[in-house]
Motif scaffolding. Sequence first.
Motif, PDB file in Angstrom:
ATOM      1  N   VAL A  16      -4.405   7.836  -0.906  1.00  0.00           N
ATOM      2  CA  VAL A  16      -3.711   8.942  -0.242  1.00  0.00           C
ATOM      3  C   VAL A  16      -4.737   9.872   0.384  1.00  0.00           C
ATOM      4  N   ILE A  17      -5.875  10.041  -0.297  1.00  0.00           N
ATOM      5  CA  ILE A  17      -6.967  10.875   0.225  1.00  0.00           C
ATOM      6  C   ILE A  17      -8.276  10.088   0.161  1.00  0.00           C
ATOM      7  N   ASP A  18      -9.215  10.497   0.975  1.00  0.00           N
ATOM      8  CA  ASP A  18     -10.561   9.928   0.945  1.00  0.00           C
ATOM      9  C   ASP A  18     -11.592  10.938   0.449  1.00  0.00           C
ATOM     10  N   TRP A  19     -11.215  12.192   0.350  1.00  0.00           N
ATOM     11  CA  TRP A  19     -12.126  13.251  -0.031  1.00  0.00           C
ATOM     12  C   TRP A  19     -12.697  12.987  -1.418  1.00  0.00           C
ATOM     13  N   PRO A  20     -13.935  13.201  -1.631  1.00  0.00           N
ATOM     14  CA  PRO A  20     -14.985  13.730  -0.757  1.00  0.00           C
ATOM     15  C   PRO A  20     -15.835  12.642  -0.102  1.00  0.00           C
TER      16      PRO A  20
ATOM     17  N   GLY B 185       3.152   5.873  -5.699  1.00  0.00           N
ATOM     18  CA  GLY B 185       2.819   5.958  -7.119  1.00  0.00           C
ATOM     19  C   GLY B 185       1.721   6.965  -7.384  1.00  0.00           C
ATOM     20  N   GLY B 186       0.695   6.974  -6.537  1.00  0.00           N
ATOM     21  CA  GLY B 186      -0.396   7.939  -6.701  1.00  0.00           C
ATOM     22  C   GLY B 186       0.081   9.371  -6.536  1.00  0.00           C
ATOM     23  N   ILE B 187       0.910   9.606  -5.528  1.00  0.00           N
ATOM     24  CA  ILE B 187       1.463  10.955  -5.323  1.00  0.00           C
ATOM     25  C   ILE B 187       2.331  11.349  -6.511  1.00  0.00           C
ATOM     26  N   GLY B 188       3.162  10.420  -6.955  1.00  0.00           N
ATOM     27  CA  GLY B 188       4.026  10.708  -8.093  1.00  0.00           C
ATOM     28  C   GLY B 188       3.248  11.027  -9.362  1.00  0.00           C
ATOM     29  N   LEU B 189       2.198  10.260  -9.627  1.00  0.00           N
ATOM     30  CA  LEU B 189       1.391  10.513 -10.828  1.00  0.00           C
ATOM     31  C   LEU B 189       0.583  11.800 -10.705  1.00  0.00           C
ATOM     32  N   ALA B 190       0.126  12.121  -9.504  1.00  0.00           N
ATOM     33  CA  ALA B 190      -0.580  13.392  -9.301  1.00  0.00           C
ATOM     34  C   ALA B 190       0.370  14.566  -9.556  1.00  0.00           C
ATOM     35  N   LEU B 191       1.586  14.483  -9.017  1.00  0.00           N
ATOM     36  CA  LEU B 191       2.578  15.541  -9.254  1.00  0.00           C
ATOM     37  C   LEU B 191       2.957  15.609 -10.728  1.00  0.00           C
TER      38      LEU B 191
ATOM     39  N   PRO C 264       0.819  -1.216   0.000  1.00  0.00           N
ATOM     40  CA  PRO C 264       0.000   0.000   0.000  1.00  0.00           C
ATOM     41  C   PRO C 264       0.856   1.271   0.000  1.00  0.00           C
ATOM     42  N   ALA C 265       2.009   1.231   0.657  1.00  0.00           N
ATOM     43  CA  ALA C 265       2.886   2.406   0.680  1.00  0.00           C
ATOM     44  C   ALA C 265       3.428   2.717  -0.711  1.00  0.00           C
ATOM     45  N   LEU C 266       3.772   1.681  -1.467  1.00  0.00           N
ATOM     46  CA  LEU C 266       4.248   1.885  -2.837  1.00  0.00           C
ATOM     47  C   LEU C 266       3.122   2.399  -3.723  1.00  0.00           C
ATOM     48  N   ARG C 267       1.898   1.892  -3.535  1.00  0.00           N
ATOM     49  CA  ARG C 267       0.742   2.417  -4.287  1.00  0.00           C
ATOM     50  C   ARG C 267       0.538   3.898  -3.985  1.00  0.00           C
TER      51      ARG C 267
END
Length: 133
Positions: A124-128, A69-75, A63-66
């Motif tokens: 990484v986030i649950d919003w909304p 990856g999500g943070i990296g792709l968002a950036l 899950p940490a690698l996912r």
Amino acid sequence: MARTATRWLLALLYLAAGILHVTVPGPFLSIMPGFVPLPEAVVFATGVAEILGAIALAQPVSPALRAAGGIGLALYALCVWPANVQHMMIDLASADGGLGLGYHIPRMLAQPVIIWAALWASRVIDWPFAKRV
């Protein structure tokens, strides 16, 4: 279920885009803003980043690698936004009007959604959708 589907959709789309960046860089070079140094290297590096981000999203073990990856792709999506703006300006200024506003406006509006989706699908986030306490 929706997160998993979103995660897999993003992984497949980013994998395909990454492969295209690496194997067919011409279209990406044509929309690169002039202020970007070493455009060929940047296009190649962005392709590698997309491929690695897709792998990180798709892998089932960490899950940490996912999340990374999500943070990296968002950036990544945030950083390539200027190239998307450049593409819109070049395309709309062409003699035939290019792909038109019907393509470019939704693409510009989709960028923040893609950023959110990468963060949400990777948990990484649950919003909304977070439950209120």
